[in-house]
Design an enzyme around this catalytic site. Structure first.
Site, PDB file in Angstrom:
ATOM      1  N   LEU A  26      32.843  -1.212 -19.328  1.00 39.38           N
ATOM      2  CA  LEU A  26      32.473  -0.109 -20.653  1.00 39.38           C
ATOM      3  C   LEU A  26      32.403   1.308 -20.572  1.00 39.38           C
ATOM      4  O   LEU A  26      32.739   1.727 -21.599  1.00 39.38           O
ATOM      5  CB  LEU A  26      31.039  -0.128 -20.540  1.00 39.38           C
ATOM      6  CG  LEU A  26      30.734  -2.125 -21.182  1.00 39.38           C
ATOM      7  CD1 LEU A  26      31.283  -3.199 -20.565  1.00 39.38           C
ATOM      8  CD2 LEU A  26      29.034  -2.271 -21.458  1.00 39.38           C
ATOM      9  N   ASN A  62       6.829 -15.392  -0.363  1.00 38.10           N
ATOM     10  CA  ASN A  62       7.949 -16.414  -0.444  1.00 38.10           C
ATOM     11  C   ASN A  62       8.218 -17.237  -1.822  1.00 38.10           C
ATOM     12  O   ASN A  62       9.521 -17.122  -2.164  1.00 38.10           O
ATOM     13  CB  ASN A  62       8.006 -17.553   0.716  1.00 38.10           C
ATOM     14  CG  ASN A  62       9.312 -18.376   1.308  1.00 38.10           C
ATOM     15  OD1 ASN A  62      10.311 -17.206   1.451  1.00 38.10           O
ATOM     16  ND2 ASN A  62       9.416 -19.357   0.952  1.00 38.10           N
ATOM     17  N   GLU A  94       9.244  -6.953  -2.719  1.00 39.99           N
ATOM     18  CA  GLU A  94       9.176  -8.236  -2.112  1.00 39.99           C
ATOM     19  C   GLU A  94      10.072  -8.783  -1.089  1.00 39.99           C
ATOM     20  O   GLU A  94      10.731  -9.837  -0.415  1.00 39.99           O
ATOM     21  CB  GLU A  94       9.570  -9.733  -2.724  1.00 39.99           C
ATOM     22  CG  GLU A  94       8.073  -9.299  -4.214  1.00 39.99           C
ATOM     23  CD  GLU A  94       7.949 -10.277  -5.136  1.00 39.99           C
ATOM     24  OE1 GLU A  94       8.556 -11.666  -4.777  1.00 39.99           O
ATOM     25  OE2 GLU A  94       7.575 -10.302  -6.123  1.00 39.99           O
ATOM     26  N   ARG A 118      37.486  -3.701 -26.707  1.00 38.97           N
ATOM     27  CA  ARG A 118      38.306  -2.401 -26.734  1.00 38.97           C
ATOM     28  C   ARG A 118      39.432  -2.152 -26.570  1.00 38.97           C
ATOM     29  O   ARG A 118      40.412  -3.031 -25.576  1.00 38.97           O
ATOM     30  CB  ARG A 118      37.226  -2.176 -25.046  1.00 38.97           C
ATOM     31  CG  ARG A 118      37.632  -0.285 -24.926  1.00 38.97           C
ATOM     32  CD  ARG A 118      37.072   0.498 -25.919  1.00 38.97           C
ATOM     33  NE  ARG A 118      36.829   2.006 -25.289  1.00 38.97           N
ATOM     34  CZ  ARG A 118      37.180   2.627 -26.112  1.00 38.97           C
ATOM     35  NH1 ARG A 118      36.539   3.105 -26.754  1.00 38.97           N
ATOM     36  NH2 ARG A 118      37.488   4.304 -25.586  1.00 38.97           N
ATOM     37  N   GLU A 142       0.727  -1.629  -0.240  1.00 37.42           N
ATOM     38  CA  GLU A 142      -0.236   0.058  -0.377  1.00 37.42           C
ATOM     39  C   GLU A 142       0.718   0.954  -0.060  1.00 37.42           C
ATOM     40  O   GLU A 142       2.014   1.150   0.431  1.00 37.42           O
ATOM     41  CB  GLU A 142      -0.553   0.382   1.566  1.00 37.42           C
ATOM     42  CG  GLU A 142      -1.413  -0.987   1.348  1.00 37.42           C
ATOM     43  CD  GLU A 142      -3.158  -1.340   2.103  1.00 37.42           C
ATOM     44  OE1 GLU A 142      -3.504  -1.787   2.448  1.00 37.42           O
ATOM     45  OE2 GLU A 142      -2.375  -0.620   2.964  1.00 37.42           O
ATOM     46  N   TRP A 171       2.282   0.068  -6.201  1.00 38.38           N
ATOM     47  CA  TRP A 171       3.332  -0.884  -7.120  1.00 38.38           C
ATOM     48  C   TRP A 171       2.699  -1.841  -7.435  1.00 38.38           C
ATOM     49  O   TRP A 171       3.628  -3.080  -6.622  1.00 38.38           O
ATOM     50  CB  TRP A 171       4.880  -0.544  -6.195  1.00 38.38           C
ATOM     51  CG  TRP A 171       5.329   0.939  -5.834  1.00 38.38           C
ATOM     52  CD1 TRP A 171       5.090   1.583  -4.305  1.00 38.38           C
ATOM     53  CD2 TRP A 171       5.465   2.096  -6.715  1.00 38.38           C
ATOM     54  NE1 TRP A 171       5.417   2.167  -4.877  1.00 38.38           N
ATOM     55  CE2 TRP A 171       5.805   2.865  -5.876  1.00 38.38           C
ATOM     56  CE3 TRP A 171       6.298   2.496  -8.144  1.00 38.38           C
ATOM     57  CZ2 TRP A 171       6.323   4.338  -5.950  1.00 38.38           C
ATOM     58  CZ3 TRP A 171       6.226   3.428  -8.296  1.00 38.38           C
ATOM     59  CH2 TRP A 171       6.768   4.290  -8.042  1.00 38.38           C
ATOM     60  N   ILE A 172       1.623  -1.870  -7.961  1.00 36.45           N
ATOM     61  CA  ILE A 172       1.445  -3.089  -8.501  1.00 36.45           C
ATOM     62  C   ILE A 172       1.915  -4.071  -9.579  1.00 36.45           C
ATOM     63  O   ILE A 172       1.356  -3.073 -11.354  1.00 36.45           O
ATOM     64  CB  ILE A 172       0.004  -3.827  -8.072  1.00 36.45           C
ATOM     65  CG1 ILE A 172      -0.687  -2.651  -6.898  1.00 36.45           C
ATOM     66  CG2 ILE A 172      -1.028  -5.003  -8.460  1.00 36.45           C
ATOM     67  CD1 ILE A 172       0.241  -3.960  -5.996  1.00 36.45           C
ATOM     68  N   THR A 173       2.723  -4.498  -9.541  1.00 35.80           N
ATOM     69  CA  THR A 173       3.116  -5.399 -11.270  1.00 35.80           C
ATOM     70  C   THR A 173       1.562  -5.962 -12.161  1.00 35.80           C
ATOM     71  O   THR A 173       0.678  -6.331 -11.440  1.00 35.80           O
ATOM     72  CB  THR A 173       3.848  -6.012 -11.478  1.00 35.80           C
ATOM     73  OG1 THR A 173       5.695  -5.556 -10.846  1.00 35.80           O
ATOM     74  CG2 THR A 173       4.283  -6.637 -12.343  1.00 35.80           C
TER      75      THR A 173
END
Length: 396
Positions: free
Chosen positions: A350, A252, A375, A280, A145, A174-176
């Protein structure tokens, strides 16, 4: 006298010979996911990330369903019943492409589908799981929440009885998959404790506005869930979910996939740095020939393959029914933290090219900043392990 077998040549891609730990069916799952990601995600992911979108997410979900990637470890209802190691390998390959793709699969299978499969009624399983396994229905999982993240017991979303119905009010953040989901698994406080509810998209009072302007997980749908007097019938409740233990068990299961997935992002960044170091040139020769670069590459390889070995060990324990939540915290804490360091070190090899989307390194690094805290934050997993080690609860 037995002549010892000659060891195989050293393989920079598999320096510990970890592929030898995998059975043919496990290698098959890995290769299927790797090939799919190479064909469907890698060609467009830099552009999607730059634009902050994941085009045709429903089409991608159906394709993932067709190769058995959704709800992999579940049985019945169109699910493949894969092993934990097979699922972990899938997560590794998907996150090697992008954390957003692995998040799509994790939320669908390890959170939404797992909750319905474990805690739902037979009618709920029959209604939702076959379509979700096929990717025809996308699910989301509403626990976090705006004001409650690491302390879900303090959630403010409430569900009250009204006759035989339930009425839900609150917000999740933040709900995927939220704004593209056909069903949301929403957790709410009731007079009887925390319960889980199945909220179909289109239910009056329910909306899922997408969260924009993210600098991480840009090729992923992230949403807020708004519940304003959402009325649900009695059969929308997950009958087997009673208390906070239910959503935490789902988390989990998803965290286990992250243990593997983070190593996919790390592997991609390491591979980019290794290839770059071979071509490189500075001061008249490839930078891979300098001691400091080799030291960086050696340290990255050690942490990468230690992390994969740890994930493999936890997967075998899960398949044997011996995996504890504290051990998942061990893996999530170590592997995500080390994956970020691998990405940061790869960026230094890089140089300025490391910040370009022509290479995957900075994209993986910024994605992993989200994976580090969702999570279960670093601090929460440290405290889980601290309690297990000392017997003292330091959460409060």
């Amino acid at each position: 006298m037995t002549v010892p077998a000659k060891p195989p040549p050293f393989d920079p891609d598999d320096p510990l010979g970890l592929d030898e730990l995998l059975a043919p069916d496990e290698l098959g799952v890995r290769d299927t996911m790797r090939d799919w990601a190479a064909a469907r995600i890698l060609p467009g992911i830099a552009e999607w990330y730059e634009q902050g979108r994941l085009p045709d997410i429903h089409g991608l979900a159906r394709e993932l369903g067709s190769i058995g990637a959704l709800g992999m470890t579940l049985t019945g209802y169109g699910c493949t019943g894969a092993s934990a190691v097979q699922y972990g390998l899938a997560c590794l390959e998907l996150e090697a492409a992008d954390s957003g793709i692995r998040s799509l699969v994790s939320v669908q299978g390890s959170l939404a589908m797992y909750a319905i499969h474990r805690y739902g009624s037979e009618e709920q399983r029959e209604r939702w799981l076959p379509g979700m396994a096929a990717g025809e229905i996308i699910g989301c999982f509403g626990l976090t929440e705006p004001d409650q993240g690491s302390d879900p017991a303090g959630m403010r979303t409430r569900a009250r009885r009204d006759g035989s119905d339930w009425v839900l009010d609150g917000r999740k953040m933040w709900i995927t998959n939220g704004s593209v989901a056909g069903v949301a698994v929403v957790w709410a406080g009731t007079d009887e404790g925390i319960r889980g509810f199945l909220v179909p998209a289109g239910t009056p009072g329910f909306s899922a506005p997408e969260i924009r302007r993210k600098w991480s997980l840009r090729a992923s749908v992230t949403s807020e869930l708004v519940l304003d007097g959402v009325r649900l019938p009695a059969d929308a409740v997950l009958p087997g979910a009673d208390g906070l233990r239910a959503p935490l068990s789902c988390l989990n299961h998803a965290r286990y996939g992250i243990v593997w997935g983070a190593m996919g992002a790390a592997r991609s960044s390491f591979a980019a740095a290794l290839a770059y170091s071979r071509t490189r040139e500075q001061f008249g020769r490839p930078i891979g020939g300098f001691q400091l670069t080799q030291a960086k590459l050696a340290d990255m390889a050690v942490e990468l393959h230690k992390g994969i070995l740890l994930a493999h060990h936890l997967g075998r324990r899960m398949d044997a029914g011996r995996l504890r939540p504290e051990q998942v915290s061990f893996g999530k804490l170590n592997n995500v933290r080390e994956a970020i360091e691998i990405c940061r070190t790869a960026r230094t090899i890089l140089g300025a090219n490391g910040i370009s989307l022509e290479y995957p390194v900075m994209r993986h690094a910024t994605n992993l900043e989200s994976v580090l805290t969702y999570e279960g934050t670093v601090e929460m997993h440290q405290l889980v392990l601290g309690k297990a080690l000392t017997g003292q609860d330091a959460f409060r």
